[in-house]
Design an enzyme around this catalytic site. Sequence first.
Site, PDB file in Angstrom:
ATOM      1  N   GLY A   1     -82.971   3.616  39.689  1.00  0.00           N
ATOM      2  CA  GLY A   1     -82.968   4.067  41.082  1.00  0.00           C
ATOM      3  C   GLY A   1     -81.989   3.249  41.908  1.00  0.00           C
TER       4      GLY A   1
ATOM      5  N   ARG B   1     -80.422   6.885  34.912  1.00  0.00           N
ATOM      6  CA  ARG B   1     -81.194   6.323  33.811  1.00  0.00           C
ATOM      7  C   ARG B   1     -80.491   6.801  32.548  1.00  0.00           C
ATOM      8  NH1 ARG B   1     -84.977   7.459  37.933  1.00  0.00           N
ATOM      9  NH2 ARG B   1     -85.692   5.464  38.748  1.00  0.00           N
TER      10      ARG B   1
ATOM     11  N   ASP C   1     -86.530  -3.535  36.335  1.00  0.00           N
ATOM     12  CA  ASP C   1     -86.986  -4.051  35.038  1.00  0.00           C
ATOM     13  C   ASP C   1     -86.734  -3.069  33.892  1.00  0.00           C
ATOM     14  OD1 ASP C   1     -89.002  -2.503  36.270  1.00  0.00           O
ATOM     15  OD2 ASP C   1     -90.515  -3.339  34.936  1.00  0.00           O
TER      16      ASP C   1
ATOM     17  N   THR D   1     -83.548  -2.835  43.331  1.00  0.00           N
ATOM     18  CA  THR D   1     -84.501  -1.719  43.406  1.00  0.00           C
ATOM     19  C   THR D   1     -85.259  -1.819  44.716  1.00  0.00           C
ATOM     20  OG1 THR D   1     -86.606  -0.848  42.565  1.00  0.00           O
ATOM     21  CG2 THR D   1     -86.091  -3.104  41.961  1.00  0.00           C
TER      22      THR D   1
ATOM     23  N   ASP E   1     -88.207  -1.063  45.064  1.00  0.00           N
ATOM     24  CA  ASP E   1     -89.637  -1.282  44.771  1.00  0.00           C
ATOM     25  C   ASP E   1     -90.062  -2.743  44.890  1.00  0.00           C
ATOM     26  OD1 ASP E   1     -89.605   1.381  44.215  1.00  0.00           O
ATOM     27  OD2 ASP E   1     -89.800   1.169  42.048  1.00  0.00           O
TER      28      ASP E   1
ATOM     29  N   ASP F   1     -90.409  -4.744  42.595  1.00  0.00           N
ATOM     30  CA  ASP F   1     -91.386  -5.024  41.531  1.00  0.00           C
ATOM     31  C   ASP F   1     -90.756  -5.763  40.349  1.00  0.00           C
ATOM     32  OD1 ASP F   1     -89.762  -2.925  40.789  1.00  0.00           O
ATOM     33  OD2 ASP F   1     -91.338  -1.819  39.766  1.00  0.00           O
TER      34      ASP F   1
ATOM     35  N   ARG G   1     -92.966   2.725  42.563  1.00  0.00           N
ATOM     36  CA  ARG G   1     -93.618   3.132  41.318  1.00  0.00           C
ATOM     37  C   ARG G   1     -94.571   2.054  40.799  1.00  0.00           C
ATOM     38  NH1 ARG G   1     -89.821   5.991  37.245  1.00  0.00           N
ATOM     39  NH2 ARG G   1     -88.325   4.665  38.278  1.00  0.00           N
TER      40      ARG G   1
END
Length: 326
Positions: free
Chosen positions: A11, A72, A103, A126, A128, A130, A172
Amino acid sequence: MKRIGILTSGGDAPGMNAAIRALVLTASQHQLEVVGFSHGFNGIFNREYRVLSNMDVLHIIQLGGTILKSARCAQLQQADGPQIAADVLHELEIDALVVIGGDGSFRGCMALSQFYRGQLVGLPGTIDNDVDGTDYTIGFATALDTALDAIDKIRDTADAFERTFLVEVMGRHTGYLALAAGIASAAEQIICPEYGAIDIQDLANDIRRFQQNYGKGSYIIVMAETMYKDGATALAQALSEQSGTECRAVVLGHLQRGGSPVGADRILATKLSAYAIEQLLAGRAHLMMAGEQAGHLGLYPLATTGEKHKKADTYLLAWQQNTLQQ
Ligand code: F6P
């Protein structure tokens, strides 16, 4: 080391262009040639690349998206994918590859490392947030401000109509964006993995209690995507039925990925990129990700960036719960 490859993967996130710029400028200061692969790892398989000069990265720091395009890459996940990609990198004499992504992209790096003889280094990009090994990822700060801008606007109409809104934000499997956007928009409720599964009856009771205490007013719930398997619209409908008050759903979706990066993302991207090149030159960055934790730049093993050890802000989680549920 003479030639490095760079790519943006997964992303896209605001600030990726700032990272590309800083990688190219820092590399050129050290007489390294930079090859930019297009469309993530696909650019390696498809031999879609170009040499990037300082001219190519002029005035891109303020641009959202990524000039290299992102994607991706299914091919890298196939059994022979990593070997094929490594062969191309060897043939192009790429001494090191810098991957800007999350990741998932770093798992791709680990697969590639079985066959690739050069150095592999990651930069966390990202929305996110995360990724373990860095307090913030490139793109998170911008996505947060974008979500806030939208939620503030929703508040206006929610107030005018005294309505309940369920706003779904991205992230996500993680609640960093939902928690931050919920706190900063003064949302009445936040639904994210850190607070556990949704109890619709509980939520409906809370909306009713709020309306009794504060007059009808507006009520905003910020929810992390994937928290309700049937999606925000279905949850809003269930809440309308159980609370007896109209609840509307708004899914912010991909607009959170776009826009000009805020200053914090431009600076983080610049710093991490310059640091990554310096650490590569010093021979310390192989299979590491450049990150910043508690104000300190550092390297973190790529292999463990996806273990989800990074905790959401427990202080704010508790504050939100204790203060708004009274
Ligand atoms: O990882 C970034 C992210 O925007 C997530 O927040 C979201 O779940 C996902 O990507 C969406 O992916 P796609 O753009 O492929 O739909």
